[in-house]
Design an enzyme around this catalytic site. Structure first.
Site, mmCIF file in Angstrom:
data_model
loop_
_atom_site.group_PDB
_atom_site.id
_atom_site.type_symbol
_atom_site.label_atom_id
_atom_site.label_comp_id
_atom_site.label_asym_id
_atom_site.label_seq_id
_atom_site.Cartn_x
_atom_site.Cartn_y
_atom_site.Cartn_z
ATOM 1 N N ASP A 284 72.424 67.302 43.933
ATOM 2 C CA ASP A 284 71.845 66.548 43.154
ATOM 3 C C ASP A 284 71.072 65.652 44.179
ATOM 4 O O ASP A 284 71.075 65.937 45.155
ATOM 5 C CB ASP A 284 72.856 65.506 42.459
ATOM 6 C CG ASP A 284 72.246 64.697 41.048
ATOM 7 O OD1 ASP A 284 70.712 64.682 41.149
ATOM 8 O OD2 ASP A 284 72.975 64.142 40.490
HETATM 9 C C1 NOJ Z 1 69.942 62.607 39.490
HETATM 10 C C2 NOJ Z 1 70.512 62.958 38.246
HETATM 11 O O1 NOJ Z 1 71.964 62.842 38.839
HETATM 12 C C3 NOJ Z 1 70.427 64.285 37.909
HETATM 13 O O2 NOJ Z 1 71.013 64.415 37.002
HETATM 14 C C4 NOJ Z 1 68.904 64.934 37.789
HETATM 15 O O3 NOJ Z 1 68.950 66.083 37.300
HETATM 16 C C5 NOJ Z 1 68.266 64.348 38.897
HETATM 17 N N1 NOJ Z 1 68.350 63.078 39.548
HETATM 18 C C6 NOJ Z 1 66.779 64.824 39.250
HETATM 19 O O4 NOJ Z 1 66.201 64.136 38.443
#
Ligand code: NOJ
Length: 755
Positions: A284
Site C-alpha cells: 500500500d
Molecule cells: C492507500 C489506500 O489504502 C489504498 O486502498 C489505495 O489503493 C492506495 N492508497 C492507492 O491510492
C-alpha cells in the site's frame, strides 16, 4: 509510426505476435529472455511504483519520474489516466528506456471509473453477484479505454466496526457473502483473460485484516487469533485468489506484531505456499516507509524485511529502489528474490498483452465511445436501485403517490457533490443526477415543495477539513433556526415530508473514522422540528456506513437507506420513492443501536452466560440491548413476503450425501418484488466454539403478487467445514440447525445431524 518505433524494442521485438494464446511456458521463455538482458538495477527498477498526479493544465508529470522512466527505474505508475496522458508516459518507457519495457498504469477504480456506481457497501446490499460483476466489468471497460491496465480493487476486508470510514469500500461483515462478491469482482475486472483489452488487472486488498483496526480508527493496530482469522477474515481474500486475481496489496496494519508489509508468514507461507497465489504483491501507499514508524527498523532494514517477506512492488516509498542494490551487495537480500519479484511484474505485463501493444488500443475515439455511455449509465441506475435498503415503512408511507404534495427537505435534496461517494476516482460529481433534478423531470413539479432545512455540516472544523479535500460543503447565510423554520413551513403545506439527510461523502472512506456515528446533531434537530408538525416523515439517507438511528427509527414513518448511490443516484431514488421501482436491498452490516455495542455482527459466538434480562450475572449491557437496531440481512420491500417452515429432504447427512433444505416463499402483497432468501447454519457443538449462525447460501427470487416459489439449497458436508484449533479445515459430526429467511434475525429453522 508509433507501432514501428515499438517493434524496434528488445522486449517488444522478442514478443512480436505471441499474445493471445501464449502458454505459461511461452511466457516463462519470454520473461527469462528479457530478464537475461537486464541489469540488477533494471530489475530493481521494475519494483518501483511512483504516483504521477494527472493534471490537464500543468506539466504532465514531475521531472523525476520522467527521468526515472527513461533510466529504467519505474515498473509502473498510478494516478494518471486519459489516452493522451498514458500514451505520453508509455512512449517514454518504450522509446527511451534501454530495454523498452512497458509500464503498468494503476488507479483506484473502486466503484466505477467515470460512470460511478453506488459505493461498494451499497453494491453489496444488492446481494446480486451477477450485477456486481457487471459493474466491475463496466468499470474495467471504461478504465481500459482511459489508458489504465490495473485497478486497486476489490477491497475485500471484513469489517464489523462502522466507526471505520473504510467500511464504505467493502462488502460488509460476512465472510461467505464477502467471498462471493470478491470472486464476482475479480471475474468482472479480469474476465479470465487479461489479454482482452477491455479488462484490467485486479488487486485484492488490503492483505490482511485491515478491517479489524482497533477502535475502528484507520491505520490502527489489529490483533486476532488464527482461528478467527481463518474462519472469519481470510475467506474473501482466499476466494479472490482462487478467482485468479492478478495482484494483491499489503495492508497498513500489523499482524501478530509484524507489519503486514514485512510479514513473511502472510505473504510467503499463507499466500504463496498454502493458497498458491502466482500474481504480484504490491505494497500500500508508502507502507514500507511507514514501517519505520511501526518501529521495526530503519530505511535499509524495512526494505530488506519487505522484500524478504514477499513484497514485489513498492508503492511510492522508493525504499526498494534506493536500498536493494546495497542489500544485495551485502548478501541481506538474494538476487533470486529480486529476480522473483521482477519476474512477477513482467508476467503481469505479459498477461496484459503490454509487450504486444503497450497502449492496449487506447484512443480518443474509443474513450469517447466508452466513457459514460448510455448502457453504463443505465447499469449505474439499476445498481443504485438494487442497492437501496428500506429500513422502515409504517402505514405504507412509501411509495409516495403522485397526488400527494411532498415537501423535500434537507441539504442533500439538491446535492450532487456527495452522490458519488468517496473513492470515486475519475468520476465527475457535476455529472451526477441530483434527487431534485430527477424529481422535476418526473413532471409533477406543482406537487413538490423544497426547503433546505439545514446545512449538511454545521461543525466548522470538520467542514474545513472536508473542504480541504474538495468537500464543497457550503454554509448557508441563513441561521439554523431560520432554515428549520422554512422547512417547518413547507412541511405544514405538504401531505408528507421527505427529509434527505446523512453524511458528507468525506465523512467516510479512508482516514474518515468517526467516534459518533449518529446523524449530525443539527440534522436531528431539523427532524425533531418536522416531527412536531405531525406530518408523515420519510427519511432518505445518504451515507457510507451503518449509522445509529434509534431516535429516527422510533420517530419517523419510513426510512430508505440509499448510501452514496453514484452517478444516477437521484434518478434511482426518485424511482424508488414514487414506486416505479420496488426496493430489495438487504443490509450487509449490522446497524447498531448505539456506539457502545460495537463491534456488533450477527455471526457472533454464544457466551457461557447468554443474556438473561432477569439475571444479573449474564452477558449484557445495563443501558442497552444486545441486539442491533437493524440486523445483517435485513431489508423491507413494498410488498410482503411470507416464508413457510423450513423443510429438509433428510435429517441425517452421511457419506457424501446431501440434504435439500427448502422453503416456500410467497408474495403476499399487491406488487411484484424481489427477495433475497438467506440460508444460515448453526453448528451446535464443536471442538471449538461456533457462531450462533453463519450465512451459507442466498438466492434472489422475483415474485409477482400472490405467486409462490419453492426455494432450495443443497447442504453438503463441505458447507459445514471450518478451521479447527489445529487450523485443519474439517466438518465435525453432530447436530446442526438450518435457518432460511429474509434476514439473519430468524428462528425459522429445522435440525439435522452430520454422521
Ligand atoms: C492507500 C489506500 O489504502 C489504498 O486502498 C489505495 O489503493 C492506495 N492508497 C492507492 O491510492
Amino acid at each position: 509510426m508509433k507501432k514501428s518505433i515499438l517493434f524496434l524494442g528488445a522486449a517488444v521485438g522478442l514478443f512480436a505476435c505471441k499474445t493471445q494464446h501464449s502458454t505459461d511456458v511461452e511466457m516463462d521463455k519470454f520473461v527469462s529472455n528479457l530478464m537475461a538482458q537486464m541489469t540488477l538495477e533494471e530489475k530493481i527498477g521494475q519494483l518501483n511504483l511512483p504516483t504521477v498526479g494527472f493534471d490537464v493544465t500543468g506539466p504532465l508529470l514531475s521531472k523525476d519520474v520522467e527521468q526515472k522512466i527513461k533510466d529504467g527505474k519505474v515498473g509502473g505508475v498510478f494516478n494518471t489516466y486519459t489516452p493522451n496522458a498514458v500514451r505520453k508516459l508509455q512512449e517514454l518507457a518504450i522509446t527511451q528506456s534501454r530495454l523498452k519495457i512497458p509500464l503498468l498504469f494503476g488507479y483506484d477504480v473502486i466503484h466505477g471509473h467515470r460512470t460511478i456506481f453506488p459505493i461498494s457497501l451499497g453494491l453489496s446490499a444488492s446481494w446480486d453477484t451477477a450485477l456486481i460483476a457487471r459493474t466491475a466489468a463496466a468499470a474495467a471497460v471504461e478504465a481500459a479505454a482511459d489508458g489504465l491496465n490495473w485497478t486497486f480493487s476489490p477491497m475485500v476486508d471484513i469489517a464489523r466496526d462502522p466507526r471505520w470510514g473504510r467500511v464504505s469500500e467493502g462488502a460488509g461483515e460476512d465472510p461467505f457473502l464477502g467471498a462471493a462478491i470478491a470472486k464476482a469482482m475479480v471475474q468482472g475486472y479480469e474476465q479470465g483473460n487479461l489479454s482482452n483489452p477491455n479488462t484490467v488487472l485486479s488487486c485484492i486488498k488490503h492483505f490482511a485484516l485491515y478491517g479489524a483496526a482497533e477502535g475502528g480508527r484507520d491505520y490502527n493496530t489489529t490483533d486476532m487469533s488464527r482461528v478467527r482469522m481463518y474462519n472469519e477474515y481470510l475467506p474473501p481474500y482466499k476466494a479472490a485468489v482462487e478467482a485468479g486475481a492478478g495482484s494483491i496489496m499489503t495492508s497498513f496494519n500489523e499482524i501478530d506484531g509484524i507489519p503486514a508489509t514485512a510479514n513473511k508468514w502472510l505473504f510467503t507461507h499463507l499466500l504463496r505456499e498454502q493458497w498458491g497465489f502466482k500474481g504480484l504483491v504490491v505494497t500500500d501507499y508508502t507502507a514500507i516507509a511507514e514501517m519505520i514508524s511501526h518501529g521495526v527498523g530503519d530505511k535499509s532494514k524495512t526494505a530488506e524485511l519487505a522484500l524478504n517477506a514477499g513484497v514485489d512492488m513498492d508503492m511510492v516509498s522508493e525504499f526498494l529502489l534506493d536500498e536493494l542494490p546495497a542489500l544485495v551487495q551485502a548478501g541481506k537480500v538474494s538476487k533470486a528474490k529480486v529476480d522473483a519479484a521482477c519476474r512477477r511484474i513482467l508476467e503481469a505485463k505479459y498477461k496484459l498483452g503490454l509487450f504486444a501493444d503497450p497502449y492496449r488500443g487506447v484512443s480518443e475515439e474509443r474513450a469517447q465511445a466508452e466513457l459514460m455511455s448510455a448502457d453504463k449509465l443505465a447499469l449505474s441506475k439499476e445498481a443504485a436501485i438494487k442497492s437501496m435498503v428500506l429500513l422502515k415503512n409504517e402505514r405504507q408511507t412509501l411509495p409516495l403517490k403522485p397526488s400527494q404534495k411532498v415537501a423535500f427537505v434537507g441539504a442533500l435534496v439538491k446535492d450532487q457533490r456527495n452522490l458519488i461517494g468517496s473513492w470515486s476516482g475519475a468520476g465527475n460529481w457535476r455529472q451526477a443526477v441530483s434527487l431534485w433534478e430527477a424529481l422535476k423531470q418526473q413532471g409533477n413539479s406543482d406537487k413538490l415543495l423544497y426547503a433546505k432545512g439545514c446545512n449538511l455540516l454545521n461543525d466548522g472544523a470538520l467542514r474545513n477539513q472536508l473542504n480541504a479535500n474538495d468537500g464543497q460543503i457550503e454554509l448557508d447565510s441563513r441561521s439554523p433556526q431560520q432554515l428549520i423554520a422554512e422547512a417547518v413551513q413547507a412541511a405544514q403545506r405538504a401531505d408528507v415530508v421527505v427529509a434527505v439527510l446523512g453524511e458528507a461523502f468525506g465523512m467516510t472512506g479512508e482516514a474518515a473514522s468517526r467516534a459518533d456515528i449518529a446523524l449530525p446533531n443539527h440534522q436531528q434537530e431539523l427532524l425533531r422540528a418536522l416531527k412536531k408538525t405531525g406530518k408523515p416523515i420519510v427519511l432518505v439517507l445518504m451515507n457510507g456506513r451503518p449509522l445509529t438511528l434509534t431516535w429516527e427509527n422510533d420517530n419517523v414513518d419510513a426510512i430508505l437507506e440509499t448510501w452514496f448511490a453514484g452517478t444516477q443516484a437521484g434518478a434511482a431514488i426518485a424511482d424508488v420513492l414514487y414506486g416505479a421501482a420496488n426496493p430489495s436491498g438487504k443490509l450487509t452490516m449490522s446497524f447498531p443501536r448505539s456506539v457502545g455495542q460495537i463491534p456488533i455482527y450477527y455471526n457472533h459466538k454464544q457466551t457461557g452466560r447468554p443474556r438473561n434480562e432477569n439475571q444479573k450475572y449474564t452477558s449484557k449491557y445495563l443501558d442497552e440491548s444486545n441486539e442491533p437496531l437493524y440486523p445483517f440481512g435485513y431489508g423491507l420491500s413494498y410488498t410482503q413476503f411470507a416464508y413457510s417452515p423450513v423443510q429438509l429432504s433428510a435429517t441425517t447427512l452421511a457419506g457424501g450425501s446431501t440434504i435439500t433444505a427448502s422453503v416456500t416463499l410467497t408474495n403476499k402483497g399487491t406488487r411484484a418484488g424481489e427477495e433475497t432468501v438467506q440460508l444460515y447454519i448453526r453448528d451446535k457443538v464443536g471442538s471449538i466454539t461456533r457462531p450462533v449462525k453463519e450465512l451459507k447460501g442466498f438466492k434472489k427470487v422475483l415474485l409477482q403478487p400472490n405467486a409462490s416459489q419453492q426455494v432450495e439449497f443443497t447442504i453438503t458436508a463441505d458447507l459445514l467445514k471450518f478451521y479447527n484449533s489445529d487450523l485443519q479445515y474439517v466438518a465435525e459430526a453432530g447436530d446442526f440447525q438450518v435457518f432460511i429467511d429474509g434476514s439473519s434475525n430468524t428462528n425459522n429453522s429445522a435440525a439435522f445431524e452430520l454422521k
